[in-house]
Design an enzyme around this catalytic site. Structure first.
Site, PDB file in Angstrom:
ATOM      1  N   CYS A   1       0.813  -1.218   0.000  1.00  0.00           N
ATOM      2  CA  CYS A   1       0.000   0.000   0.000  1.00  0.00           C
ATOM      3  C   CYS A   1       0.848   1.269   0.000  1.00  0.00           C
ATOM      4  O   CYS A   1       0.293   2.368  -0.126  1.00  0.00           O
ATOM      5  CB  CYS A   1      -0.914   0.032   1.227  1.00  0.00           C
ATOM      6  SG  CYS A   1      -2.169  -1.256   1.265  1.00  0.00           S
TER       7      CYS A   1
ATOM      8  N   TYR B   1       2.135   9.696 -11.549  1.00  0.00           N
ATOM      9  CA  TYR B   1       1.329   8.785 -10.739  1.00  0.00           C
ATOM     10  C   TYR B   1       0.656   7.720 -11.609  1.00  0.00           C
ATOM     11  O   TYR B   1       0.687   6.530 -11.296  1.00  0.00           O
ATOM     12  CB  TYR B   1       0.284   9.594  -9.972  1.00  0.00           C
ATOM     13  CG  TYR B   1      -0.498   8.802  -8.958  1.00  0.00           C
ATOM     14  CD1 TYR B   1       0.093   8.379  -7.776  1.00  0.00           C
ATOM     15  CD2 TYR B   1      -1.842   8.502  -9.173  1.00  0.00           C
ATOM     16  CE1 TYR B   1      -0.629   7.669  -6.833  1.00  0.00           C
ATOM     17  CE2 TYR B   1      -2.575   7.800  -8.231  1.00  0.00           C
ATOM     18  CZ  TYR B   1      -1.961   7.370  -7.065  1.00  0.00           C
ATOM     19  OH  TYR B   1      -2.681   6.661  -6.140  1.00  0.00           O
TER      20      TYR B   1
ATOM     21  N   PHE C   1     -10.636   7.516  -1.911  1.00  0.00           N
ATOM     22  CA  PHE C   1     -10.812   6.987  -0.558  1.00  0.00           C
ATOM     23  C   PHE C   1     -10.451   8.042   0.480  1.00  0.00           C
ATOM     24  O   PHE C   1      -9.606   8.915   0.243  1.00  0.00           O
ATOM     25  CB  PHE C   1      -9.963   5.734  -0.354  1.00  0.00           C
ATOM     26  CG  PHE C   1     -10.659   4.477  -0.799  1.00  0.00           C
ATOM     27  CD1 PHE C   1     -11.151   3.576   0.131  1.00  0.00           C
ATOM     28  CD2 PHE C   1     -10.852   4.219  -2.143  1.00  0.00           C
ATOM     29  CE1 PHE C   1     -11.817   2.433  -0.265  1.00  0.00           C
ATOM     30  CE2 PHE C   1     -11.517   3.078  -2.558  1.00  0.00           C
ATOM     31  CZ  PHE C   1     -12.003   2.183  -1.611  1.00  0.00           C
TER      32      PHE C   1
ATOM     33  N   THR D   1      -8.509   8.966   2.892  1.00  0.00           N
ATOM     34  CA  THR D   1      -7.190   8.725   3.463  1.00  0.00           C
ATOM     35  C   THR D   1      -6.630  10.046   4.000  1.00  0.00           C
ATOM     36  O   THR D   1      -7.196  11.113   3.753  1.00  0.00           O
ATOM     37  CB  THR D   1      -6.240   8.168   2.399  1.00  0.00           C
ATOM     38  OG1 THR D   1      -6.100   9.138   1.348  1.00  0.00           O
ATOM     39  CG2 THR D   1      -6.786   6.867   1.815  1.00  0.00           C
TER      40      THR D   1
END
Length: 256
Positions: free
Chosen positions: A87, A163, A196, A198
């Site tokens: 992750c 990315y 998400f 995060t």
């Protein structure tokens, strides 16, 4: 004989395990009865693990010797390794060429993102495979490696060139890695999450967070880290999941 693999009694190594998606995986695996979880991260400051079965290790996923030491510590404390969940990752926002500033994308920044996201995932996977492969097979299986891509691998937005390239690489190495490890009973899967909740998104102003959440068709909200962790659990438990990428995004398709 059932082919379902059990979380109970298993040992996992989770990179990026101090926060975000990784921390969600650590917490869920422990909650579901894992024997031990190695939480590997570059920075554990502020991270509190309230279970003796969590082994926090400070290391970089790109450093071979640091990862080897983490695997040695895993073997010493828990005696085995059954699953790896990668992750750890970083992201930046840069155009390939900024014509307003007459400035090309920094090569150092591009290489940094590739190094951590793609090379780091490969580095941990290749080294951990040796320890997983030492397990006695159960129903022909020894363990599983789960990598984290992103919907940006498919729907890369403006400024996501580095990315998207890094996550696209993770998507592309899923099948060949699964084929490499198939004779040894090690499965390989990739999750491509959407938006998400995060720490990265938590730093945004609330109006920006709401605007992002509204772009997700259904459910129209940011994903919860435990929902990512739930899919990790499902992959571990279902032996027929192998060599595939699963989008976890609420039907989101990112706009330019």
């Amino acid at each position: 004989m059932s082919g379902i693999q059990s979380i109970k009694g298993m040992v996992a190594l989770v990179t990026g395990g101090a926060s975000g998606l990784g921390r969600g995986v650590v917490d869920r695996l422990i909650r579901e009865g894992a024997k031990g979880v190695v939480a590997l991260d570059r920075n554990h400051e502020g991270s509190k693990y309230n279970d003796p079965n969590v082994l926090p290790i400070t290391a970089s996923v790109t450093e071979e010797e640091e990862v080897k030491k983490a695997l040695d510590a895993c073997k010493e404390k828990f005696g085995r390794l059954d699953a790896v969940v990668n992750c750890a990752g970083v992201g930046i926002a840069r155009r390939t060429y900024d014509f307003r500033k007459n400035l090309a994308h920094s090569m150092d920044e591009f290489q940094l993102v590739i190094e951590i996201n793609l090379v780091g995932s490969f580095n941990v996977s290749r080294l951990a495979a040796g320890l997983i492969g030492a397990n006695e097979p159960v129903n022909g299986l020894r363990g599983v490696i789960i990598n984290t891509a992103s919907v940006a691998a498919f729907d890369g937005q403006i400024g996501q060139i580095a990315y998207s390239a890094s996550k696209g690489g993770i998507v592309s190495m899923t099948l060949p890695m699964a084929r490499d490890f198939a004779p040894h009973g090690i499965r390989v899967m990739t999750i491509a999450p959407g938006l998400f909740d995060t720490p990265l998104l938590a730093a945004l102003p609330e109006p920006a967070r709401k605007a992002l959440a509204a772009t997700v068709p259904c459910p129209a909200r940011l994903g919860h880290v435990d929902e990512y962790a739930h899919l990790v659990q499902s992959i571990i438990e279902n032996p027929m999941l192998n060599g595939e990428v699963i989008r976890l995004d609420g039907a989101l398709r990112m706009q330019p």
